[in-house]
Scaffold this active site. Structure first.
Site, PDB file in Angstrom:
ATOM      1  N   ARG A 168       0.822  -1.218   0.000  1.00 33.53           N
ATOM      2  CA  ARG A 168       0.000   0.000   0.000  1.00 33.53           C
ATOM      3  C   ARG A 168       0.858   1.273   0.000  1.00 33.53           C
ATOM      4  O   ARG A 168       0.357   2.380  -0.075  1.00 33.53           O
ATOM      5  CB  ARG A 168      -0.884   0.012   1.255  1.00 33.53           C
ATOM      6  CG  ARG A 168      -2.010  -1.017   1.198  1.00 33.53           C
ATOM      7  CD  ARG A 168      -3.291  -0.285   0.872  1.00 33.53           C
ATOM      8  NE  ARG A 168      -4.441  -1.140   0.786  1.00 33.53           N
ATOM      9  CZ  ARG A 168      -5.364  -1.271   1.739  1.00 33.53           C
ATOM     10  NH1 ARG A 168      -5.222  -0.647   2.892  1.00 33.53           N
ATOM     11  NH2 ARG A 168      -6.414  -2.012   1.532  1.00 33.53           N
ATOM     12  N   HIS A 198       7.347  13.781   2.575  1.00 32.93           N
ATOM     13  CA  HIS A 198       8.663  14.217   2.120  1.00 32.93           C
ATOM     14  C   HIS A 198       8.506  15.510   1.330  1.00 32.93           C
ATOM     15  O   HIS A 198       7.394  15.968   1.056  1.00 32.93           O
ATOM     16  CB  HIS A 198       9.307  13.136   1.268  1.00 32.93           C
ATOM     17  CG  HIS A 198       9.718  11.942   2.064  1.00 32.93           C
ATOM     18  ND1 HIS A 198       8.967  10.792   2.112  1.00 32.93           N
ATOM     19  CD2 HIS A 198      10.790  11.717   2.863  1.00 32.93           C
ATOM     20  CE1 HIS A 198       9.574   9.914   2.908  1.00 32.93           C
ATOM     21  NE2 HIS A 198      10.672  10.455   3.382  1.00 32.93           N
ATOM     22  N   LYS A 232      17.397   0.808   9.702  1.00 29.85           N
ATOM     23  CA  LYS A 232      17.686   0.388   8.324  1.00 29.85           C
ATOM     24  C   LYS A 232      19.077  -0.237   8.219  1.00 29.85           C
ATOM     25  O   LYS A 232      19.290  -1.172   7.445  1.00 29.85           O
ATOM     26  CB  LYS A 232      17.550   1.579   7.364  1.00 29.85           C
ATOM     27  CG  LYS A 232      16.101   2.027   7.196  1.00 29.85           C
ATOM     28  CD  LYS A 232      15.337   0.960   6.441  1.00 29.85           C
ATOM     29  CE  LYS A 232      13.850   1.144   6.453  1.00 29.85           C
ATOM     30  NZ  LYS A 232      13.125   0.028   5.806  1.00 29.85           N
ATOM     31  N   TYR A 278      15.590   6.096  12.585  1.00 26.37           N
ATOM     32  CA  TYR A 278      15.171   5.381  11.374  1.00 26.37           C
ATOM     33  C   TYR A 278      16.387   4.759  10.684  1.00 26.37           C
ATOM     34  O   TYR A 278      16.362   3.591  10.269  1.00 26.37           O
ATOM     35  CB  TYR A 278      14.477   6.379  10.446  1.00 26.37           C
ATOM     36  CG  TYR A 278      14.086   5.850   9.096  1.00 26.37           C
ATOM     37  CD1 TYR A 278      12.958   5.052   8.952  1.00 26.37           C
ATOM     38  CD2 TYR A 278      14.823   6.166   7.956  1.00 26.37           C
ATOM     39  CE1 TYR A 278      12.581   4.574   7.701  1.00 26.37           C
ATOM     40  CE2 TYR A 278      14.459   5.694   6.702  1.00 26.37           C
ATOM     41  CZ  TYR A 278      13.334   4.902   6.577  1.00 26.37           C
ATOM     42  OH  TYR A 278      12.964   4.432   5.344  1.00 26.37           O
ATOM     43  N   ARG A 293      19.377  17.411  -2.677  1.00 24.92           N
ATOM     44  CA  ARG A 293      18.798  16.072  -2.654  1.00 24.92           C
ATOM     45  C   ARG A 293      18.736  15.514  -4.064  1.00 24.92           C
ATOM     46  O   ARG A 293      18.617  16.256  -5.043  1.00 24.92           O
ATOM     47  CB  ARG A 293      17.363  16.094  -2.082  1.00 24.92           C
ATOM     48  CG  ARG A 293      17.238  16.484  -0.624  1.00 24.92           C
ATOM     49  CD  ARG A 293      17.770  15.408   0.314  1.00 24.92           C
ATOM     50  NE  ARG A 293      17.567  15.764   1.713  1.00 24.92           N
ATOM     51  CZ  ARG A 293      18.431  16.488   2.444  1.00 24.92           C
ATOM     52  NH1 ARG A 293      19.539  16.955   1.910  1.00 24.92           N
ATOM     53  NH2 ARG A 293      18.172  16.737   3.715  1.00 24.92           N
ATOM     54  N   PRO A 348      17.528   2.994  -1.830  1.00 27.19           N
ATOM     55  CA  PRO A 348      17.095   4.047  -2.750  1.00 27.19           C
ATOM     56  C   PRO A 348      17.354   5.440  -2.192  1.00 27.19           C
ATOM     57  O   PRO A 348      17.334   5.659  -0.979  1.00 27.19           O
ATOM     58  CB  PRO A 348      15.587   3.815  -2.890  1.00 27.19           C
ATOM     59  CG  PRO A 348      15.212   2.764  -1.926  1.00 27.19           C
ATOM     60  CD  PRO A 348      16.422   2.288  -1.203  1.00 27.19           C
ATOM     61  N   SER A 381      17.372   3.073   2.780  1.00 23.65           N
ATOM     62  CA  SER A 381      17.300   4.500   2.469  1.00 23.65           C
ATOM     63  C   SER A 381      18.704   5.102   2.467  1.00 23.65           C
ATOM     64  O   SER A 381      19.602   4.622   3.168  1.00 23.65           O
ATOM     65  CB  SER A 381      16.459   5.186   3.537  1.00 23.65           C
ATOM     66  OG  SER A 381      16.712   6.563   3.552  1.00 23.65           O
ATOM     67  N   SER A 382      18.861   6.187   1.724  1.00 24.65           N
ATOM     68  CA  SER A 382      20.173   6.838   1.654  1.00 24.65           C
ATOM     69  C   SER A 382      20.574   7.470   2.985  1.00 24.65           C
ATOM     70  O   SER A 382      21.744   7.835   3.167  1.00 24.65           O
ATOM     71  CB  SER A 382      20.163   7.911   0.559  1.00 24.65           C
ATOM     72  OG  SER A 382      19.145   8.850   0.805  1.00 24.65           O
ATOM     73  N   CYS A 383      19.641   7.587   3.931  1.00 20.67           N
ATOM     74  CA  CYS A 383      19.993   8.208   5.212  1.00 20.67           C
ATOM     75  C   CYS A 383      20.805   7.274   6.111  1.00 20.67           C
ATOM     76  O   CYS A 383      21.173   7.662   7.216  1.00 20.67           O
ATOM     77  CB  CYS A 383      18.764   8.738   5.932  1.00 20.67           C
ATOM     78  SG  CYS A 383      17.683   7.429   6.478  1.00 20.67           S
ATOM     79  N   ASN A 418      16.018   9.587  -2.238  1.00 23.31           N
ATOM     80  CA  ASN A 418      14.672  10.106  -1.948  1.00 23.31           C
ATOM     81  C   ASN A 418      13.729   9.781  -3.112  1.00 23.31           C
ATOM     82  O   ASN A 418      14.039  10.079  -4.259  1.00 23.31           O
ATOM     83  CB  ASN A 418      14.716  11.621  -1.728  1.00 23.31           C
ATOM     84  CG  ASN A 418      15.376  11.987  -0.401  1.00 23.31           C
ATOM     85  OD1 ASN A 418      16.268  11.291   0.081  1.00 23.31           O
ATOM     86  ND2 ASN A 418      14.936  13.086   0.195  1.00 23.31           N
TER      87      ASN A 418
END
Ligand code: GFB
Length: 317
Positions: free
Chosen positions: A13, A180, A141, A137, A210, A164, A108-110, A166
Site C-alpha cells: 500500500r 517528504h 535500516k 530510522y 537532494r 534508494p 534509504s540513503s539516510c 529520496n
C-alpha cells in the site's frame, strides 16, 4: 524471474510497494501475495511466522516500513526505530525459516554518515555519525542490512539490500505533517496558486541538496536486482543527479504555474546538507534510471490533480 514465482510484496500500500505491484501485474506475474497491515501486522512475530509458514513465498520484497519526512522522523523517533526493527527482524527471520530463495530488503540513503564524502559510496556505511533528525530510522535500516548480510554469511541466504535515494511519484503521502519534500511542495504550491497567495513557504534554507528517483524507476531496479544481483552490503539506487531544495521549489513553481514568491522558513530543519548517491556499482551491474526529474514531477502533479479531492485535509504549513 519466472512469471509463476510466488512473490510476497510486503508494504504494497506504500509508494514503493504500490509501484512494485503495478509493475509485477503489468508484467504478468500470476502469483503475487499481499496483506494489508490490518490483515497482517509485521511487527507481530508470531503472526509473521504463521503467515510465512502458510504461504511459503519464494521471493520476498521488503518494502514495508514506517516512513516519513524530516519532521515526522524527528518527532516520532521511538516509533520509527521500533516498528522498522521489528518489521525487518520478523520478515527476515521468517524468510529464512521458510526457505525463501531471494529477499530484497529496501532501505534509504539516510543510512550514510551525515558528512560522508559525496557522492555517497557504499563503503561509507558506518564510518561516521548519522544525521540527528533521522538517526533512529537510519539505525533500524542499518540493522536490516546487517541482518541480511549475517544470514548470508551464516546460512548462505540470498538476501540483498538496496538503498534508494529520496523517492517520489503517484500515491505518495501528501499529508504535510508526514510527507517528504516533493509531495509537500506540489501540494503547498498548488494550494498557494489556488488561493492567490503571494508566497509559498519552503522549510529550511533551500540550500540542502537532494537526489530524487521516481518510484516506477525503483520498481524497475528491484526486478532487475532480484534477477541480477547477489552480494552483501547496501547497494545504492539513484538517478545520480541532485539539485538544491530551492531549485526543486522553482521547478515545482513552474510546473504548477504559481507566480508568487518562495519564502524560506529558517525555523524548520535543513537535515543533511547533501545526499547524492554514487550509483557506479549499480551501473556496473547493468541498471540506470530512465525517468527524468522534470518529466516525473509533471506526471506526479497530474496524478495529484486527479486525486486532490481524496487527500487528507491540510493541518500544517
Ligand atoms: O524530504 P525531506 O523531508 O527528507 O526533506 P530528508 C528534504 C529537504 O526539503 C529538507 C526541505 O531540507 C527539508 O527542510 N523542505 C522544504 C521540506 N520544504 C519542505 C516541506 O514542506 N516538507 C518537507 N518534508 N521538507 C528524510 C528522512 O530526510 O528522507 C528519512 O527523514 C528518509 O529518514 C527520507 O531517509 C528519504 O531527505 O531530509
Amino acid at each position: 524471474m519466472d512469471r509463476t514465482a510466488k512473490i510476497y510484496v510486503a508494504g504494497h500500500r506504500g509508494l514503493v510497494g504500490g509501484a512494485l505491484l503495478r509493475r509485477l501485474e503489468r508484467d504478468g506475474f500470476a502469483n503475487i501475495i499481499t496483506r494489508t497491515s490490518s490483515e497482517l501486522d509485521l511487527r507481530d512475530q508470531s503472526a509473521t511466522r504463521a503467515f510465512f509458514t502458510q504461504e511459503k513465498p519464494e521471493i520476498v520484497i521488503l518494502a514495508a516500513a514506517r516512513v516519513g519526512g524530516i519532521l515526522a522522523n524527528s518527532q516520532f523517533p521511538a516509533q520509527f526505530i521500533l516498528d522498522n526493527i521489528q518489521i525487518a527482524a520478523n520478515v527476515i527471520e521468517a524468510a529464512h525459516q521458510n526457505g525463501v530463495r531471494k529477499l530484497l530488503n529496501l532501505g534509504s540513503s539516510c543510512i550514510y554518515p551525515k558528512l560522508a564524502p559525496q557522492p555517497l559510496r557504499e563503503e561509507s556505511l558506518l564510518t561516521g555519525s548519522l544525521e540527528p533528525t533521522n538517526r533512529a530510522y537510519a539505525v533500524a535500516k542499518i540493522a536490516a542490512i546487517e541482518m541480511c548480510d549475517s544470514f548470508r554469511t551464516q546460512y548462505g541466504s540470498d538476501f540483498i539490500s538496496a538503498m534508494p535515494t529520496n523517492l517520489y511519484g503517484p500515491f505518495d503521502n501528501f499529508d504535510l505533517n508526514g510527507s517528504h519534500v516533493l509531495p509537500a511542495l506540489l501540494r503547498k504550491t498548488h494550494e498557494a496558486k489556488k488561493t492567490g497567495a503571494a508566497n509559498v513557504e519552503i522549510w529550511g534554507s533551500g540550500m540542502p541538496r537532494r537526489e530524487f528517483l521516481h518510484c516506477d524507476d525503483l520498481a524497475d531496479a528491484c526486478l532487475f536486482l532480484i534477477d541480477n544481483f547477489s552480494e552483501s552490503g547496501p547497494l545504492n539506487v539513484g538517478s545520480g543527479i541532485d539539485l538544491s531544495i530551492k531549485e526543486l521549489a522553482e521547478m515545482v513553481r513552474e510546473i504548477v504555474g504559481f507566480e508568487g514568491e518562495l519564502r524560506f522558513d529558517a525555523s524548520k530543519p535543513d537535515g543533511t546538507p547533501r545526499k547524492l548517491m554514487d550509483v557506479s556499482r549499480l551501473a556496473r551491474a547493468g541498471w540506470r534510471a530512465k525517468i527524468g526529474l522534470r518529466e516525473g514531477v509533471e506526471t506526479t502533479y497530474q496524478w495529484f490533480l486527479e486525486h486532490e479531492h481524496e487527500l487528507p485535509e491540510r493541518k500544517h504549513n
